[in-house]
Design an enzyme around this catalytic site. Sequence first.
Site, PDB file in Angstrom:
ATOM      1  CE  LYS A 147      -4.411   1.200   2.140  1.00 15.86           C
ATOM      2  NZ  LYS A 147      -5.423   0.743   3.115  1.00 15.86           N
ATOM      3  CD  GLU A 172     -19.262  -2.264   9.277  1.00 16.89           C
ATOM      4  OE1 GLU A 172     -19.391  -3.351   8.678  1.00 16.89           O
ATOM      5  OE2 GLU A 172     -18.405  -1.417   8.948  1.00 16.89           O
ATOM      6  NE  ARG A 184     -22.705  -4.179   4.506  1.00 15.17           N
ATOM      7  CZ  ARG A 184     -21.554  -4.266   3.821  1.00 15.17           C
ATOM      8  NH1 ARG A 184     -20.542  -4.915   4.343  1.00 15.17           N
ATOM      9  NH2 ARG A 184     -21.408  -3.662   2.648  1.00 15.17           N
TER      10      ARG A 184
HETATM   11  C1  LIG Z   1     -19.050  -1.627   5.427  1.00 13.10           C
HETATM   12  C2  LIG Z   1     -17.828  -0.759   5.466  1.00 13.10           C
HETATM   13  N1  LIG Z   1     -17.193  -0.583   6.643  1.00 13.10           N
HETATM   14  C3  LIG Z   1     -16.093   0.203   6.703  1.00 13.10           C
HETATM   15  C4  LIG Z   1     -15.616   0.833   5.578  1.00 13.10           C
HETATM   16  C5  LIG Z   1     -14.425   1.770   5.677  1.00 13.10           C
HETATM   17  N2  LIG Z   1     -13.294   1.285   4.873  1.00 13.10           N
HETATM   18  C6  LIG Z   1     -13.024   1.765   3.681  1.00 13.10           C
HETATM   19  S1  LIG Z   1     -11.677   1.066   2.993  1.00 13.10           S
HETATM   20  C7  LIG Z   1     -11.435   0.112   4.370  1.00 13.10           C
HETATM   21  C8  LIG Z   1     -10.277  -0.830   4.443  1.00 13.10           C
HETATM   22  C9  LIG Z   1     -10.246  -1.691   3.230  1.00 13.10           C
HETATM   23  O1  LIG Z   1      -9.103  -2.510   3.311  1.00 13.10           O
HETATM   24  P1  LIG Z   1      -8.724  -3.394   2.044  1.00 13.10           P
HETATM   25  O2  LIG Z   1      -9.933  -4.048   1.533  1.00 13.10           O
HETATM   26  O3  LIG Z   1      -7.615  -4.250   2.454  1.00 13.10           O
HETATM   27  O4  LIG Z   1      -8.280  -2.343   0.941  1.00 13.10           O
HETATM   28  P2  LIG Z   1      -6.917  -1.493   0.877  1.00 13.10           P
HETATM   29  O5  LIG Z   1      -7.279  -0.107   1.337  1.00 13.10           O
HETATM   30  O6  LIG Z   1      -5.915  -2.149   1.764  1.00 13.10           O
HETATM   31  O7  LIG Z   1      -6.512  -1.521  -0.566  1.00 13.10           O
HETATM   32  C10 LIG Z   1     -12.411   0.345   5.315  1.00 13.10           C
HETATM   33  C11 LIG Z   1     -12.484  -0.298   6.649  1.00 13.10           C
HETATM   34  C12 LIG Z   1     -16.317   0.637   4.368  1.00 13.10           C
HETATM   35  N3  LIG Z   1     -15.927   1.261   3.222  1.00 13.10           N
HETATM   36  N4  LIG Z   1     -17.403  -0.167   4.337  1.00 13.10           N
HETATM   37 MG   LIG Z   2      -5.620  -4.083   2.364  1.00 14.39          MG
END
Ligand SMILES: Cc1ncc(C[n+]2csc(CCOP(=O)(O)OP(=O)(O)O)c2C)c(N)n1
Ligand SMILES: [Mg+2]
Length: 629
Positions: free
Chosen positions: A280, A366, A394
């Site tokens: 990342k 959630e 959610r």
């Molecule tokens: C239901 C929900 N909960 C929380 C979030 C907040 N959120 C956005 S991106 C993220 C982390 C995503 O991690 P990953 O899938 O590993 O993607 P990366 O950013 O590492 O590429 C979170 C918790 C969301 N978008 N949707």
């Molecule tokens: Mg990730």
Amino acid sequence: MDLLSIKEPTFLKECSNKDLEDLAEEIRSFLIKNLSSTGGHLGPNLGVVELTLVLHQLFESPKDKFIWDVGHQAYVHKILTGRAGQFDKLRQYQGLCGFPKRSESIHDVWETGHSSTSLSAAMGMALARDLKGTDESVIPVIGDGALTGGMALEALNHIGHEQTDMVVILNDNEMSIAPNVGAINTMLGRMRTAGKYQRAKDDLEMLIKKIPAFGGRLAATAERVKDSLKYLLVSGMFFEELGFTYLGPVDGHDLEDLKSNITYANKTKGPVLVHVITKKGKGYAPAENDAKGTWHGLGPYKIESGEVVKKPGPPSYSGVFANTLKRIAKDDKRVVAITAAMPGGTKLDTFAAEFPDRMYDVGIAEQHATTMSAGLATQGMKPVFAVYSTFLQRGYDQLVHDVCRQNLNVFFAVDRAGLVGADGETHQGVFDISYLRHLPNMKILNPKDENELQHMIYTGVMHDDGPIAVRYPRGGGFGVKMDEELKQIPLGEWEVLKEGSDLSILTFGTMIPVAMEAAEQLEKKGINVEIVNARSIKPLDDAKLTELAKQERPVLTLEETALLGGFGSAVLEYFHENHFHSMVVERMGIPDRYIEHGSVPQLLEEIGLTSQNVASAVEQMLPRKRQRA
Ligand SMILES: Cc1ncc(C[n+]2csc(CCOP(=O)(O)OP(=O)(O)O)c2C)c(N)n1
Ligand SMILES: [Mg+2]
Ligand SMILES: CC(=O)[C@@H](O)[C@H](O)COP(=O)(O)O
């Protein structure tokens, strides 16, 4: 190459790896430069540059379908599909959306913003393909964080069972927003360090085929040896056991490794999961070395120093929430804080620093967080689930079935309540009053400023008659003086902020300053309105409403939340149920549509939640009142 000249990704077919490497460098510089002014999700996008280039080279979008989980990492996809020229308006009013948007491009086949939906959507598309007899590839791209979401596991279970052809790309960078959490993340860690399982499996199969067939016994034994070797070669064959062909770990920044594995996956029958390891923030040191998640999504920054441009101002509501909870938790050992992968955004990371044993980050879960909180409450603990308004959606059934129906003492700190701005439609926190208010036993409070918030946090913790939600907006407060002593805010009691006899404006939170400004404008026209801080959304202040009804005082409700089922609806219901049928009531709030991205002031202007509009609404109401007299 001039990225702005790209219209379609088809040119990639002719690109050599050297061309792709040069393009990757250009894309990274483009992202780092543009996002330094607009802000956005820099870290996730820097991590998927090579992956996105390879996907668009190997497949034919939009015939072949890319589904980007969460979608915050789709900027490279947008650049390659002709939208580089729109990045100066990224996440701005009527500009480029920060997530996939079907109205923006035929290449955006699925809209995201909330996590963990990609595999389910992909399954739907793949089943439709098979039923129609077409032959496109379906390629969901899901992150290791999104994989902690329950929906993703439900989909894996179904896809593995149906053995549906699909290439699932697991983009594993060991990060959610903050470092990823959970047992699945630990398992992925073991896989990340394991060897190239797939090659070993093929070699093994080749070897077994060479053994002269001394009858089924030897071949059967060899098969058993191969299966047991699987467990030796790659710990936790989680995906294979679910019916997927697992390929990995693949270097997500090595073009050849990506190409060979994804090509192999696309030729393999049934569902294949390609475990891609990325970094990342790749290519920009401050983002690469980001341990906390600052560079996951941020505002403008200085490229050279990596210094994030901080807007000075009063403490954020989230910060006041966390500081107040820490203050209470010192003495109240019942307090347990929960987050669903948002420790930074909710500021519960600061709570965890002080009370490491009393803060749980459950991942993007959630539903689990809500019901786990209910379980904690049955045992006399005081669970405080800090969650964005939009993400609490959610856990709706868990709210109804587990928390409210059993009348359990769960405290929901509903952050980002109201318009959030740049994240747009998928993230506006405008539905929580509608989806909470109608649940029996639920109570809802909304502070007018950060000082009232600290008292409401105290009220939420002390409340012991079932569930309670305190909702507060994204960003900073007003810089008001903070009381030394915490006190409980009485439920069902509003506060008159300004006297006035011509009409009453019932409002709360962020709309109070708008109402105050409107009152000033009206005073210049000899109209004197009362302004009421309707800080208790449920229960309402019945005594106040009855008083207004008896005075036949016209009432205007004003809220930065959905009108349908919102606070204004509650006031209308009250007057109707108590047979005050002659009351003149108007409501102002979020109309029945989704509000796109932009700054909050711009969005309020577009919706018409401005002091000028409030003042003119009042003026239009008054003659009606006089007509009735
Ligand atoms: C239901 C929900 N909960 C929380 C979030 C907040 N959120 C956005 S991106 C993220 C982390 C995503 O991690 P990953 O899938 O590993 O993607 P990366 O950013 O590492 O590429 C979170 C918790 C969301 N978008 N949707
Ligand atoms: Mg990730
Ligand atoms: C993509 C996503 O859902 C999160 O990154 C979200 O954008 C965070 O919002 P805040 O910036 O309000 O914390």
